[in-house]
Design a protein around this motif. Structure first.
Motif, mmCIF file in Angstrom:
data_model
loop_
_atom_site.group_PDB
_atom_site.id
_atom_site.type_symbol
_atom_site.label_atom_id
_atom_site.label_comp_id
_atom_site.label_asym_id
_atom_site.label_seq_id
_atom_site.Cartn_x
_atom_site.Cartn_y
_atom_site.Cartn_z
ATOM 1 N N UNK A 129 -19.102 14.456 -12.034
ATOM 2 C CA UNK A 129 -17.649 14.817 -11.438
ATOM 3 C C UNK A 129 -17.664 15.064 -9.913
ATOM 4 N N UNK A 130 -16.553 14.942 -9.122
ATOM 5 C CA UNK A 130 -16.552 14.871 -7.834
ATOM 6 C C UNK A 130 -15.085 15.373 -7.477
ATOM 7 N N UNK A 131 -15.071 16.434 -6.693
ATOM 8 C CA UNK A 131 -13.878 17.144 -6.137
ATOM 9 C C UNK A 131 -13.430 17.100 -4.786
ATOM 10 N N UNK A 132 -12.534 16.587 -4.111
ATOM 11 C CA UNK A 132 -12.356 16.721 -2.873
ATOM 12 C C UNK A 132 -10.742 16.878 -2.443
ATOM 13 N N UNK A 133 -10.356 17.021 -1.272
ATOM 14 C CA UNK A 133 -9.038 17.285 -0.797
ATOM 15 C C UNK A 133 -8.257 15.964 -0.912
ATOM 16 N N UNK A 134 -6.721 15.824 -1.010
ATOM 17 C CA UNK A 134 -6.139 14.624 -0.861
ATOM 18 C C UNK A 134 -6.105 13.827 0.420
ATOM 19 N N UNK A 135 -5.833 12.686 0.229
ATOM 20 C CA UNK A 135 -5.538 11.546 1.451
ATOM 21 C C UNK A 135 -4.017 10.964 1.416
ATOM 22 N N UNK A 136 -3.693 11.249 2.457
ATOM 23 C CA UNK A 136 -2.373 10.532 2.532
ATOM 24 C C UNK A 136 -2.011 9.822 4.016
ATOM 25 N N UNK A 137 -0.848 9.277 4.067
ATOM 26 C CA UNK A 137 -0.611 8.722 5.262
ATOM 27 C C UNK A 137 0.846 9.364 5.661
ATOM 28 N N UNK A 138 1.524 9.450 6.785
ATOM 29 C CA UNK A 138 2.509 10.044 6.998
ATOM 30 C C UNK A 138 3.547 9.235 7.989
ATOM 31 N N UNK A 139 4.863 9.322 7.960
ATOM 32 C CA UNK A 139 5.681 8.629 8.749
ATOM 33 C C UNK A 139 6.748 9.476 9.211
ATOM 34 N N UNK A 140 7.515 9.139 10.365
ATOM 35 C CA UNK A 140 8.652 9.858 10.789
ATOM 36 C C UNK A 140 8.112 10.713 12.117
ATOM 37 N N UNK A 141 9.410 11.599 12.403
ATOM 38 C CA UNK A 141 9.149 12.378 13.536
ATOM 39 C C UNK A 141 8.127 13.338 13.365
ATOM 40 N N UNK A 142 7.622 13.850 14.473
ATOM 41 C CA UNK A 142 6.469 14.701 14.622
ATOM 42 C C UNK A 142 6.897 15.828 13.578
ATOM 43 N N UNK A 143 7.961 16.467 13.948
ATOM 44 C CA UNK A 143 8.180 17.629 12.950
ATOM 45 C C UNK A 143 8.394 17.420 11.390
ATOM 46 N N UNK A 144 8.970 16.225 11.054
ATOM 47 C CA UNK A 144 8.864 15.727 9.701
ATOM 48 C C UNK A 144 7.554 15.694 9.250
ATOM 49 N N UNK A 145 6.619 14.934 9.964
ATOM 50 C CA UNK A 145 5.130 14.993 9.604
ATOM 51 C C UNK A 145 4.638 16.340 9.589
ATOM 52 N N UNK A 146 4.665 17.199 10.082
ATOM 53 C CA UNK A 146 4.080 18.635 10.317
ATOM 54 C C UNK A 146 4.601 19.358 8.859
ATOM 55 N N UNK A 147 6.078 19.099 8.656
ATOM 56 C CA UNK A 147 6.503 19.773 7.517
ATOM 57 C C UNK A 147 5.819 19.153 6.292
ATOM 58 N N UNK A 148 5.800 17.856 6.201
ATOM 59 C CA UNK A 148 5.170 17.108 4.854
ATOM 60 C C UNK A 148 3.726 17.682 4.697
ATOM 61 N N UNK A 149 3.067 17.688 5.919
ATOM 62 C CA UNK A 149 1.470 18.010 5.610
ATOM 63 C C UNK A 149 1.465 19.473 4.982
ATOM 64 N N UNK A 150 2.474 20.367 5.836
ATOM 65 C CA UNK A 150 2.376 21.536 5.061
ATOM 66 C C UNK A 150 2.669 21.882 3.717
ATOM 67 N N UNK A 151 3.773 21.089 3.359
ATOM 68 C CA UNK A 151 4.446 21.170 1.882
ATOM 69 C C UNK A 151 3.247 20.445 0.813
ATOM 70 N N UNK A 152 2.725 19.372 1.238
ATOM 71 C CA UNK A 152 1.456 18.749 0.467
ATOM 72 C C UNK A 152 0.249 19.648 0.593
ATOM 73 N N UNK A 153 0.128 20.489 1.449
ATOM 74 C CA UNK A 153 -1.241 21.241 1.527
ATOM 75 C C UNK A 153 -0.843 22.279 0.510
ATOM 76 N N UNK A 154 0.198 22.964 0.507
ATOM 77 C CA UNK A 154 0.247 24.024 -0.349
ATOM 78 C C UNK A 154 0.517 23.560 -1.792
ATOM 79 N N UNK A 155 1.102 22.395 -1.967
ATOM 80 C CA UNK A 155 1.222 21.730 -3.184
ATOM 81 C C UNK A 155 -0.147 21.598 -3.929
ATOM 82 N N UNK A 156 -1.084 20.922 -3.482
ATOM 83 C CA UNK A 156 -2.365 20.577 -3.496
ATOM 84 C C UNK A 156 -3.266 21.763 -3.869
ATOM 85 N N UNK A 157 -3.222 22.874 -3.129
ATOM 86 C CA UNK A 157 -3.827 23.946 -3.362
ATOM 87 C C UNK A 157 -3.226 24.806 -4.855
#
Length: 207
Positions: free
Chosen positions: A126-154
């Protein structure tokens, strides 16, 4: 089962209720129902969800007497597809057995842990690791998406992997560490949490 005594005058009339006595003092009730057994093989990368609609339907339409085996040898893949597989597994009335046959990395490891019964072959990982993703859009939108995905994955990781993974394990994964374990370690952890199956494949019902 009740034993009937003869009628009052030794005739063939049915006895009164008070003349019925338990057979051997023990009541036995028996019902035979057919068991429908299905096997799926989750091999290779987990792809887009449209490739798994038959599995989704089988899980959703199964009855409580059905037995579904999900044999896993996968490096992981699409996170959303994996979650849909898991949600259908958890919602299924069937008894779902996940069988680790070689490797289950990333999303495939989450799927393995979501079975009602877990079976582990020798020489697996078995192997566990954090998610991988790519982001697009304005900087504020990317930061919001990173935050949302991080909370969701946790939340997903904590919900699906606890208590197999400790809070320390999960914290290390969220910080970017990869967590590897072999069959012996997997069985040790499953035995510690008294999971229904921490045994080698040969001890399970053969599909």
């Amino acid at each position: 089962m009740l034993q009937h005594s003869p009628g009052r005058n030794g005739g063939g009339e049915p006895p009164d209720e008070e003349e019925l006595e338990p057979f051997g003092g023990l009541m036995r009730y028996e019902r035979q129902v057919p068991i429908h057994q299905v096997s799926y093989y989750l091999c290779g990368e987990i792809q887009a969800p449209q490739f798994y609609t038959e599995l989704f339907y089988t899980l959703r339409s199964a009855s409580e007497t059905d037995l579904i085996y999900l044999h896993i040898n996968s490096p992981g893949g699409d996170f959303n597809t994996g979650l849909q597989i898991i949600n259908n597994m958890l919602a299924s009335d069937a008894h779902v057995v996940t069988v680790l046959e070689a490797r289950a990395y990333s999303m495939a490891a989450f799927i393995f842990l979501s079975g009602d019964e877990l079976v582990v072959h020798d020489n697996c990982q078995l192997m566990f690791h954090t998610y991988s993703s790519s982001f697009a859009g304005k900087g504020s939108e990317q930061l919001a998406e990173v935050h949302a995905l991080g909370n969701w994955f946790e939340k997903v990781t904590t919900r699906l992997c606890t208590p197999f993974l400790s809070p320390t394990d999960i914290n290390h994964i969220l910080q970017g560490s990869d967590l590897w374990m072999d069959s012996d370690e997997i069985r040790r952890r499953l035995g510690r949490i008294k999971h229904p199956k921490a045994a080698p494949r040969k001890s399970a019902t053969k599909p």
